[in-house]
Design a protein around this motif. Structure first.
Motif, PDB file in Angstrom:
ATOM      1  N   GLU A  27       0.836  -1.208   0.000  1.00 28.96           N
ATOM      2  CA  GLU A  27       0.000   0.000   0.000  1.00 28.96           C
ATOM      3  C   GLU A  27       0.875   1.263   0.000  1.00 28.96           C
ATOM      4  O   GLU A  27       0.623   2.211  -0.753  1.00 28.96           O
ATOM      5  N   TYR A  28       1.908   1.238   0.824  1.00 26.03           N
ATOM      6  CA  TYR A  28       2.824   2.383   0.942  1.00 26.03           C
ATOM      7  C   TYR A  28       3.556   2.600  -0.387  1.00 26.03           C
ATOM      8  O   TYR A  28       3.663   3.726  -0.882  1.00 26.03           O
ATOM      9  N   LYS A  29       4.041   1.508  -0.983  1.00 28.05           N
ATOM     10  CA  LYS A  29       4.763   1.608  -2.262  1.00 28.05           C
ATOM     11  C   LYS A  29       3.850   2.150  -3.359  1.00 28.05           C
ATOM     12  O   LYS A  29       4.255   2.968  -4.176  1.00 28.05           O
ATOM     13  N   GLU A  30       2.610   1.662  -3.374  1.00 33.47           N
ATOM     14  CA  GLU A  30       1.643   2.125  -4.382  1.00 33.47           C
ATOM     15  C   GLU A  30       1.356   3.621  -4.209  1.00 33.47           C
ATOM     16  O   GLU A  30       1.261   4.363  -5.181  1.00 33.47           O
ATOM     17  N   THR A  31       1.251   4.053  -2.954  1.00 31.83           N
ATOM     18  CA  THR A  31       1.006   5.482  -2.672  1.00 31.83           C
ATOM     19  C   THR A  31       2.152   6.339  -3.216  1.00 31.83           C
ATOM     20  O   THR A  31       1.918   7.347  -3.877  1.00 31.83           O
ATOM     21  N   LEU A  32       3.382   5.907  -2.951  1.00 31.55           N
ATOM     22  CA  LEU A  32       4.546   6.664  -3.446  1.00 31.55           C
ATOM     23  C   LEU A  32       4.587   6.687  -4.967  1.00 31.55           C
ATOM     24  O   LEU A  32       4.908   7.712  -5.572  1.00 31.55           O
ATOM     25  N   PHE A  33       4.227   5.555  -5.583  1.00 28.76           N
ATOM     26  CA  PHE A  33       4.204   5.476  -7.049  1.00 28.76           C
ATOM     27  C   PHE A  33       3.195   6.490  -7.614  1.00 28.76           C
ATOM     28  O   PHE A  33       3.478   7.215  -8.571  1.00 28.76           O
ATOM     29  N   ARG A  34       2.012   6.554  -6.997  1.00 28.75           N
ATOM     30  CA  ARG A  34       0.963   7.485  -7.455  1.00 28.75           C
ATOM     31  C   ARG A  34       1.406   8.941  -7.264  1.00 28.75           C
ATOM     32  O   ARG A  34       1.144   9.797  -8.108  1.00 28.75           O
ATOM     33  N   SER A  50      -8.980   6.723   5.630  1.00 28.32           N
ATOM     34  CA  SER A  50      -9.554   6.979   6.961  1.00 28.32           C
ATOM     35  C   SER A  50      -8.470   7.473   7.907  1.00 28.32           C
ATOM     36  O   SER A  50      -7.279   7.309   7.642  1.00 28.32           O
ATOM     37  N   ALA A  51      -8.879   8.061   9.015  1.00 23.38           N
ATOM     38  CA  ALA A  51      -7.935   8.611   9.999  1.00 23.38           C
ATOM     39  C   ALA A  51      -6.950   7.540  10.451  1.00 23.38           C
ATOM     40  O   ALA A  51      -7.339   6.399  10.708  1.00 23.38           O
ATOM     41  N   GLY A  52      -5.671   7.921  10.511  1.00 19.15           N
ATOM     42  CA  GLY A  52      -4.648   7.003  11.016  1.00 19.15           C
ATOM     43  C   GLY A  52      -4.113   6.012  10.015  1.00 19.15           C
ATOM     44  O   GLY A  52      -3.322   5.132  10.358  1.00 19.15           O
ATOM     45  N   ARG A  53      -4.529   6.138   8.748  1.00 18.20           N
ATOM     46  CA  ARG A  53      -4.073   5.165   7.735  1.00 18.20           C
ATOM     47  C   ARG A  53      -2.694   5.491   7.172  1.00 18.20           C
ATOM     48  O   ARG A  53      -2.159   4.750   6.366  1.00 18.20           O
ATOM     49  N   GLY A  54      -2.125   6.625   7.547  1.00 20.44           N
ATOM     50  CA  GLY A  54      -0.746   6.913   7.152  1.00 20.44           C
ATOM     51  C   GLY A  54      -0.577   7.851   5.975  1.00 20.44           C
ATOM     52  O   GLY A  54       0.496   7.916   5.373  1.00 20.44           O
ATOM     53  N   LYS A  55      -1.630   8.639   5.662  1.00 25.57           N
ATOM     54  CA  LYS A  55      -1.549   9.570   4.518  1.00 25.57           C
ATOM     55  C   LYS A  55      -0.443  10.602   4.721  1.00 25.57           C
ATOM     56  O   LYS A  55       0.421  10.773   3.876  1.00 25.57           O
ATOM     57  N   THR A  56      -0.487  11.283   5.877  1.00 24.92           N
ATOM     58  CA  THR A  56       0.467  12.366   6.114  1.00 24.92           C
ATOM     59  C   THR A  56       1.888  11.840   6.208  1.00 24.92           C
ATOM     60  O   THR A  56       2.824  12.457   5.698  1.00 24.92           O
ATOM     61  N   THR A  57       2.065  10.673   6.829  1.00 27.68           N
ATOM     62  CA  THR A  57       3.402  10.051   6.914  1.00 27.68           C
ATOM     63  C   THR A  57       3.939   9.768   5.523  1.00 27.68           C
ATOM     64  O   THR A  57       5.087  10.092   5.200  1.00 27.68           O
ATOM     65  N   ALA A  58       3.088   9.163   4.668  1.00 20.38           N
ATOM     66  CA  ALA A  58       3.513   8.839   3.295  1.00 20.38           C
ATOM     67  C   ALA A  58       3.860  10.116   2.533  1.00 20.38           C
ATOM     68  O   ALA A  58       4.882  10.181   1.844  1.00 20.38           O
ATOM     69  N   ASN A 185      -6.096   9.773  -8.426  1.00 22.10           N
ATOM     70  CA  ASN A 185      -6.999   9.647  -7.275  1.00 22.10           C
ATOM     71  C   ASN A 185      -6.756   8.286  -6.630  1.00 22.10           C
ATOM     72  O   ASN A 185      -6.951   7.250  -7.264  1.00 22.10           O
ATOM     73  N   TYR A 186      -6.306   8.306  -5.378  1.00 21.25           N
ATOM     74  CA  TYR A 186      -5.979   7.037  -4.717  1.00 21.25           C
ATOM     75  C   TYR A 186      -6.474   7.044  -3.285  1.00 21.25           C
ATOM     76  O   TYR A 186      -6.362   8.058  -2.584  1.00 21.25           O
ATOM     77  N   ASN A 187      -7.038   5.911  -2.870  1.00 22.02           N
ATOM     78  CA  ASN A 187      -7.526   5.776  -1.494  1.00 22.02           C
ATOM     79  C   ASN A 187      -6.682   4.735  -0.760  1.00 22.02           C
ATOM     80  O   ASN A 187      -6.491   3.624  -1.248  1.00 22.02           O
ATOM     81  N   LEU A 188      -6.163   5.126   0.395  1.00 17.31           N
ATOM     82  CA  LEU A 188      -5.360   4.215   1.218  1.00 17.31           C
ATOM     83  C   LEU A 188      -6.276   3.297   2.016  1.00 17.31           C
ATOM     84  O   LEU A 188      -7.011   3.760   2.885  1.00 17.31           O
ATOM     85  N   ASP A 189      -6.219   2.014   1.714  1.00 17.38           N
ATOM     86  CA  ASP A 189      -6.982   1.049   2.507  1.00 17.38           C
ATOM     87  C   ASP A 189      -6.168   0.677   3.736  1.00 17.38           C
ATOM     88  O   ASP A 189      -5.019   1.087   3.878  1.00 17.38           O
ATOM     89  N   GLY A 190      -6.740  -0.144   4.596  1.00 19.40           N
ATOM     90  CA  GLY A 190      -6.008  -0.586   5.785  1.00 19.40           C
ATOM     91  C   GLY A 190      -4.995  -1.659   5.424  1.00 19.40           C
ATOM     92  O   GLY A 190      -5.012  -2.216   4.327  1.00 19.40           O
ATOM     93  N   LEU A 191      -4.096  -1.961   6.367  1.00 16.66           N
ATOM     94  CA  LEU A 191      -3.109  -3.024   6.169  1.00 16.66           C
ATOM     95  C   LEU A 191      -3.791  -4.379   6.309  1.00 16.66           C
ATOM     96  O   LEU A 191      -4.674  -4.561   7.146  1.00 16.66           O
ATOM     97  N   SER A 192      -3.356  -5.344   5.511  1.00  9.22           N
ATOM     98  CA  SER A 192      -3.837  -6.720   5.690  1.00  9.22           C
ATOM     99  C   SER A 192      -3.179  -7.285   6.949  1.00  9.22           C
ATOM    100  O   SER A 192      -2.248  -6.678   7.502  1.00  9.22           O
ATOM    101  N   LYS A 193      -3.618  -8.457   7.398  1.00  9.24           N
ATOM    102  CA  LYS A 193      -3.025  -9.088   8.602  1.00  9.24           C
ATOM    103  C   LYS A 193      -1.523  -9.299   8.407  1.00  9.24           C
ATOM    104  O   LYS A 193      -0.718  -8.985   9.281  1.00  9.24           O
TER     105      LYS A 193
END
Length: 267
Positions: A27-34, A50-58, A185-193
């Motif tokens: 998810e993080y790699k895809e965000t950086l690619f976008r 959603s809140a806390g999903r790591g948008k600002t960190t990324a 346009n990209y939406n950060l989903d949550g981390l898988s297990k």
């Protein structure tokens, strides 16, 4: 002795002001690619989650990788401001003296972006965080503000980041002109297990940990409660380490994790 040294940690990797340890989930790699695509293409981009999903960190980690001789990064999280205060802040972030009236600030922003783009050969990257709170009047203005040469070219990359409801706002008819200009346009989903487990282990490894400090079932309990949200994983791990040290135990059990989760929810 610091509480975290019991667990072989050089610092607590789960608190905000500790050393940043980026975890390269898919998810993080895809965000950086976008985000890289947006910087190269220019125009408008949307990053939601959603809140806390790591948008600002990324965004922060990505912005720090941009070559300052090619990009000028401007960051604003003051999305609740009135339109003119918003533009005054943008003028200031671009390194200019704000004017009193909105049309003058508009002109200063456009001139500075043109100067950066043409004279300095730099792409302005304008990041507007918490954009879900942004005033409709500002959203209406953005297309006009970043319109250059009769809309024939984009001189800046403008990233709007916020909660998923930002996309609902942009669906409104009034924002159709802006929506048509969105190139990413990209939406950060949550981390898988599996990603959640990797996230915890990478954080521990980054803080110098070479021992087992969480029972497998304890990690499972953290991941179930956090539901894929990195901020909550950090919160529960931090609380569990504090409780574990208080109880002077070297292995954090499910019971300790459950107590940590309850404490966090009460807090």
């Amino acid at each position: 002795m610091d509480y975290f040294t019991r667990y072989g940690l050089e610092f607590n990797p789960f608190i905000k002001n500790s050393k940043e340890i980026p975890v390269n989930t898919s998810e993080y790699k895809e965000t950086l690619f976008r985000l890289d695509y947006l910087a190269k293409t220019k125009g408008f981009g949307i990053l939601t989650g959603s809140a806390g999903r790591g948008k600002t960190t990324a965004i922060r980690n990505w912005a720090s990788t941009l070559n300052p001789s090619l990009y000028k990064v401007v960051y604003s999280s003051l999305s609740t401001l009135t339109p003119n205060d918003f533009y005054r802040n943008l003028v200031k972030e671009l390194g200019n003296e704000p004017a009193f009236k909105k049309p003058d600030n508009f002109r200063i922003i456009q001139e500075e972006i043109t100067r950066l783009s043409i004279e300095k050969r730099k792409t302005p990257v304008i990041i507007i965080d918490e954009a879900n709170y942004i005033n409709n009047a500002i959203l209406n203005d953005l297309k006009i503000l970043f319109n250059f040469e009769m809309d024939s070219r984009d001189r800046a990359a403008i990233l709007l980041a916020g909660l998923p409801k930002l996309n609902s706002t942009l669906q409104l008819q009034i924002h159709e002109p802006l929506k048509q200009r969105i190139v990413m346009n990209y939406n950060l989903d949550g981390l898988s297990k599996d990603e959640g487990k990797a996230y915890i282990y990478e954080k521990l490894k980054g803080a110098g940990c070479n021992q087992t400090i969480f029972e497998e079932a304890a990690i499972e309990a953290i991941l179930n409660a956090a539901d894929g949200t990195p901020r909550l994983i950090n919160k529960y791990c931090n609380a569990a380490i504090l409780i574990g040290d208080t109880h002077k135990v070297n292995l954090i059990t499910t019971d300790i994790v459950m107590q940590a989760i309850n404490d966090c929810e009460l807090g």
